[in-house]
Design a protein around this motif. Structure first.
Motif, short mmCIF file in Angstrom:
data_model
loop_
_atom_site.label_atom_id
_atom_site.label_comp_id
_atom_site.label_asym_id
_atom_site.label_seq_id
_atom_site.Cartn_x
_atom_site.Cartn_y
_atom_site.Cartn_z
N ALA A 1 0.84 -1.20 0.00
CA ALA A 1 0.00 0.00 0.00
C ALA A 1 0.87 1.24 0.00
O ALA A 1 0.57 2.22 -0.69
CB ALA A 1 -0.93 0.00 1.21
N LEU A 2 1.97 1.19 0.75
CA LEU A 2 2.89 2.32 0.81
C LEU A 2 3.51 2.57 -0.57
O LEU A 2 3.58 3.72 -1.04
CB LEU A 2 3.97 2.01 1.84
CG LEU A 2 4.70 3.15 2.52
CD1 LEU A 2 3.71 4.10 3.15
CD2 LEU A 2 5.63 2.60 3.58
N ALA A 3 3.96 1.49 -1.21
CA ALA A 3 4.56 1.63 -2.53
C ALA A 3 3.52 2.15 -3.53
O ALA A 3 3.80 3.03 -4.35
CB ALA A 3 5.12 0.29 -3.01
N GLU A 4 2.30 1.63 -3.43
CA GLU A 4 1.24 2.06 -4.35
C GLU A 4 0.93 3.54 -4.13
O GLU A 4 0.72 4.29 -5.09
CB GLU A 4 0.00 1.21 -4.11
CG GLU A 4 -1.11 1.43 -5.11
CD GLU A 4 -0.77 0.86 -6.46
OE1 GLU A 4 -0.34 -0.29 -6.51
OE2 GLU A 4 -0.94 1.58 -7.46
N ALA A 5 0.91 3.95 -2.85
CA ALA A 5 0.63 5.36 -2.56
C ALA A 5 1.71 6.24 -3.16
O ALA A 5 1.41 7.24 -3.82
CB ALA A 5 0.56 5.57 -1.04
N ALA A 6 2.97 5.87 -2.95
CA ALA A 6 4.06 6.71 -3.43
C ALA A 6 4.10 6.71 -4.95
O ALA A 6 4.25 7.76 -5.58
CB ALA A 6 5.38 6.21 -2.86
N ILE A 7 3.94 5.53 -5.57
CA ILE A 7 4.08 5.46 -7.02
C ILE A 7 2.80 5.91 -7.70
O ILE A 7 2.82 6.71 -8.63
CB ILE A 7 4.49 4.03 -7.42
CG1 ILE A 7 5.95 3.82 -7.06
CG2 ILE A 7 4.27 3.81 -8.90
CD1 ILE A 7 6.43 2.44 -7.25
N SER B 1 19.40 5.72 -6.16
CA SER B 1 19.32 5.36 -7.57
C SER B 1 17.88 5.34 -8.05
O SER B 1 17.57 5.82 -9.14
CB SER B 1 19.95 3.99 -7.81
OG SER B 1 21.32 4.07 -7.61
N ILE B 2 16.99 4.77 -7.24
CA ILE B 2 15.59 4.68 -7.68
C ILE B 2 15.00 6.08 -7.82
O ILE B 2 14.33 6.38 -8.82
CB ILE B 2 14.77 3.82 -6.69
CG1 ILE B 2 15.19 2.37 -6.81
CG2 ILE B 2 13.29 3.95 -6.96
CD1 ILE B 2 14.55 1.47 -5.78
N ALA B 3 15.29 6.94 -6.85
CA ALA B 3 14.75 8.30 -6.93
C ALA B 3 15.25 9.00 -8.18
O ALA B 3 14.47 9.56 -8.95
CB ALA B 3 15.14 9.08 -5.67
N ALA C 1 13.56 0.69 0.76
CA ALA C 1 14.22 1.46 -0.29
C ALA C 1 13.28 1.87 -1.42
O ALA C 1 13.35 3.00 -1.90
CB ALA C 1 15.37 0.63 -0.85
N PHE C 2 12.38 0.99 -1.83
CA PHE C 2 11.53 1.34 -2.98
C PHE C 2 10.58 2.45 -2.64
O PHE C 2 10.43 3.41 -3.39
CB PHE C 2 10.71 0.14 -3.43
CG PHE C 2 11.56 -1.02 -3.75
CD1 PHE C 2 12.69 -0.85 -4.51
CD2 PHE C 2 11.25 -2.27 -3.28
CE1 PHE C 2 13.51 -1.89 -4.79
CE2 PHE C 2 12.06 -3.33 -3.56
CZ PHE C 2 13.19 -3.15 -4.31
N GLN C 3 9.93 2.31 -1.50
CA GLN C 3 8.96 3.32 -1.11
C GLN C 3 9.67 4.65 -0.92
O GLN C 3 9.20 5.70 -1.41
CB GLN C 3 8.26 2.91 0.18
CG GLN C 3 7.39 1.67 0.03
CD GLN C 3 8.11 0.39 0.39
OE1 GLN C 3 9.32 0.29 0.27
NE2 GLN C 3 7.36 -0.61 0.82
N VAL D 1 13.27 9.74 3.98
CA VAL D 1 14.32 9.19 4.84
C VAL D 1 13.69 8.39 5.98
O VAL D 1 14.17 7.31 6.34
CB VAL D 1 15.22 10.33 5.38
CG1 VAL D 1 16.23 9.78 6.38
CG2 VAL D 1 15.94 11.00 4.23
N TYR D 2 12.59 8.92 6.51
CA TYR D 2 11.91 8.19 7.59
C TYR D 2 11.43 6.82 7.11
O TYR D 2 11.63 5.80 7.79
CB TYR D 2 10.74 9.03 8.12
CG TYR D 2 9.69 8.21 8.82
CD1 TYR D 2 9.97 7.60 10.04
CD2 TYR D 2 8.44 8.01 8.24
CE1 TYR D 2 9.01 6.82 10.67
CE2 TYR D 2 7.48 7.23 8.87
CZ TYR D 2 7.77 6.64 10.09
OH TYR D 2 6.84 5.86 10.70
N ILE D 3 10.83 6.78 5.92
CA ILE D 3 10.32 5.50 5.41
C ILE D 3 11.47 4.53 5.17
O ILE D 3 11.37 3.33 5.43
CB ILE D 3 9.52 5.74 4.10
CG1 ILE D 3 8.26 6.58 4.39
CG2 ILE D 3 9.15 4.44 3.44
CD1 ILE D 3 7.17 5.85 5.09
#
Lengths: 133, 331, 105
Positions: B57-63, B312-314, B235-237, B222-224
């Motif tokens: 859900a976190l990844a989906e929210a961010a992406i 790198s992902i960012a 890292a992904f989120q 950074v917190y995540i």
């Protein structure tokens, strides 16, 4: 009542909905011509697959399967980068051919006249001129 | 009572999801399809919550909220500007300042021809039906949860998903970082970045908002990242959140896109894959094998890899958003 | 209390589905985009309510990320539509027709 609750457990209805999403995306992928819509259709298919994976992982008692969740996380990141690449390809195609549609084949084939995308693409684009030469 | 409410919630959510996906794929107006797709992402995040997957859900929210929406909207903008340019450039017709006709066709998909209806429907029904049947007859399995639980002690972290991603199945994550990089190389191979059509200079609101938002986004990222070692996050989120902050900065530019100098940019893009591989190869000699770590070193190594992967992902997400390699380094 | 929270979450979910009418009907792109932004806010609330009912504190982080990043799509939208409604939207082209023939299949 209990039977109904069993049938409607998240571990069952979410994978089912995921399968329907996949089929829906497939249907859209086949029918729509605009490439941005096809990218969206592919994304919806992917979401269906993720939903099946996570739904199965959530079945049964106890915490869900972390391996399936990690797999899905990987899949989401791959999907977003593939989407970005696909959209870059769509923009590039539009720059060369003038439209972001699937090109319906060579101009002299006997496609039915009701194919609107074909009519639109008949005016001389660079791509067309190159092909006719 | 609350069980019943949860079942109703699930059903309403799933009906909403399917309805939104259906209307999205049936849209003739591309902008509408994109807005529906953004809504789809939001509902999907709620579905992941119901499936006990807060990480997803976190990844989906961010992406979904931060990256895909902006990416699709900017793609529509690019398609529209291409249509306007072509419209103006056509020799045999008078230039049309609004380019209305071309605009209409650039972001408009006519209804599909009727002859594809039956085959597409049949195909989708067969595939979907097979999937549903298979899922209903699949026996319940325990999965790998007990195995992961048993080995958490040697993983170096306390969160099972981070343990799977960066230790037990590190090669998945390594190859995933490689794929993200390859997608960017693919986008770069298509040419230099397209200048976006002229944008108005931002008024006072946008810079003010960004001054407030971007630092908060960086702190959240950074917190995540930090949270990932013991709770949902990682890292992904974090990379997606920082990438979204970068996209905000790109969007605020009046016309030209900011591009970092070439060498630091490339180093940053390759840092995740490079460091991961370097540590993985070291593991081949002093640890349990390729991409494995000695248990006592697992935690610091995972943190190092995660920080590099986040960076790198960012960067890659921002570069993919800009699409096209930086101007001025053709050689 | 759980029942109340869940009922509220369900109600908010229903408002999202109701708000979809604005996305589907439009007429302008601004209407559609604004509805989607509203869904973002509603989604944050639903996440917070679910976090209480499902006792998953991590969902607060998800809500935080949503609240923070919903603005990205809005900025992408106003940056391209910073000018008046573009004349390219199909609605504008067919102004005067009763109903779009193919927009609502």
């Amino acid at each position: 009542m209990e039977w109904l609750a069993q049938q409607l457990a998240p571990g069952l209805i979410y994978p089912t909905a995921g399968a329907i999403l996949f089929a829906l995306g497939l249907y859209g992928l086949i029918r729509r011509h605009h490439l941005v819509l096809r990218v969206l259709a592919l994304n919806i298919m992917g979401s269906g697959v993720f939903m099946v994976l996570l739904g199965i992982a959530a079945r049964g008692e106890g915490p869900p399967d972390p391996v399936a969740q990690a797999l899905t996380l990987t899949g989401i990141v791959v999907a977003v980068s593939a989407t970005a690449f696909a959209l870059a390809l769509v923009v590039r195609l539009a720059r060369i051919t003038g439209q972001a549609m699937m090109l319906p084949g060579p101009p002299d084939d006997d496609a039915p006249v009701d194919d609107i995308s074909r009519e639109e693409h008949a005016p001389s684009t660079e791509y067309e001129r190159e092909r006719r030469e | 009572m609350s069980d019943l409410l949860l079942v109703v919630f699930d059903l309403v959510l799933l009906v909403g999801l399917l309805g939104v996906a259906w209307r999205c794929l049936a849209s003739t107006d591309l902008f509408r399809a994109v807005v529906l797709f953004i809504t789809f992402g939001l509902l999907l995040a709620l579905a992941w919550v119901r499936l006990e997957a807060p990480d997803i859900a976190l990844a989906e929210a961010a992406i979904g909220a931060g990256i895909t929406g902006a990416l699709l909207l900017v793609t529509l903008e690019r398609l529209r500007s291409i249509a306007v340019e072509r419209r103006r450039g056509r020799p045999d017709e008078p230039p049309d300042p609004a380019g209305a006709d071309a605009l209409l066709h650039a972001l408009h998909d006519p209804p599909p021809p009727r002859r594809t209806f039956v085959p597409a429907l049949t195909f989708a029904l067969v595939v979907g039906g097979l999937m549903v049947t298979a899922l209903w007859h699949q026996p319940d399995a325990v999965g790998l949860e007990p195995v992961v639980d048993e080995h958490m002690g040697v993983s170096g972290v306390d969160h099972p998903i981070t343990a799977v991603l960066l230790n037990f199945r590190a090669y998945d994550t390594f190859l995933e970082l490689a794929i993200v990089l390859i997608a960017l190389l693919g986008a770069w191979s298509l040419g230099r970045y397209d200048r976006l059509p002229a944008r108005p200079a931002p008024g006072p609101i946008l810079p003010g908002t960004l001054r407030l938002l971007v630092p908060v986004a960086i702190v959240t990222g950074v917190y995540i990242l930090w949270a990932g070692s013991h709770a949902p996050g990682g890292a992904f989120q974090a990379g997606a959140i920082l990438g979204a902050a970068g996209i905000l900065l790109v969007l605020a530019r009046p016309r030209d896109l900011p591009m970092a100098p070439s060498t630091p940019l490339r180093l940053g893009l390759a840092a995740g894959v490079g460091l991961f591989l370097a540590i993985g190869i070291i593991g081949l000699f002093i640890g349990p094998g390729l991409l494995g770590y000695p248990p006592e070193w697992a935690y610091p190594l995972i943190i190092v890899i995660e920080v590099a992967a986040t960076l790198s992902i960012a960067l890659t997400l921002v570069a993919l958003f800009i699409a096209g390699r930086p101007a001025g380094d053709d050689h | 209390m759980t029942v109340f929270y869940l009922g509220a979450a369900l109600f908010l979910l229903a408002t999202i589905l109701l708000g979809l009418i604005r996305v589907l009907r439009g007429p302008g792109s601004g209407d559609r985009m604004l509805a989607a932004q509203l869904f973002g806010t509603t989604g944050v609330t639903i996440l917070l309510l679910l976090s209480l009912t499902l006792e998953t504190p991590a969902l607060v982080d998800v809500a935080l990320v949503f609240a923070l990043l919903a603005v990205v799509a809005a900025v992408a939208f106003v940056r391209q539509h910073g000018l008046p409604e573009p004349s390219g939207t199909p609605i504008h082209q067919r102004h005067g027709q009763k109903k779009e023939p193919d927009d609502d299949r």
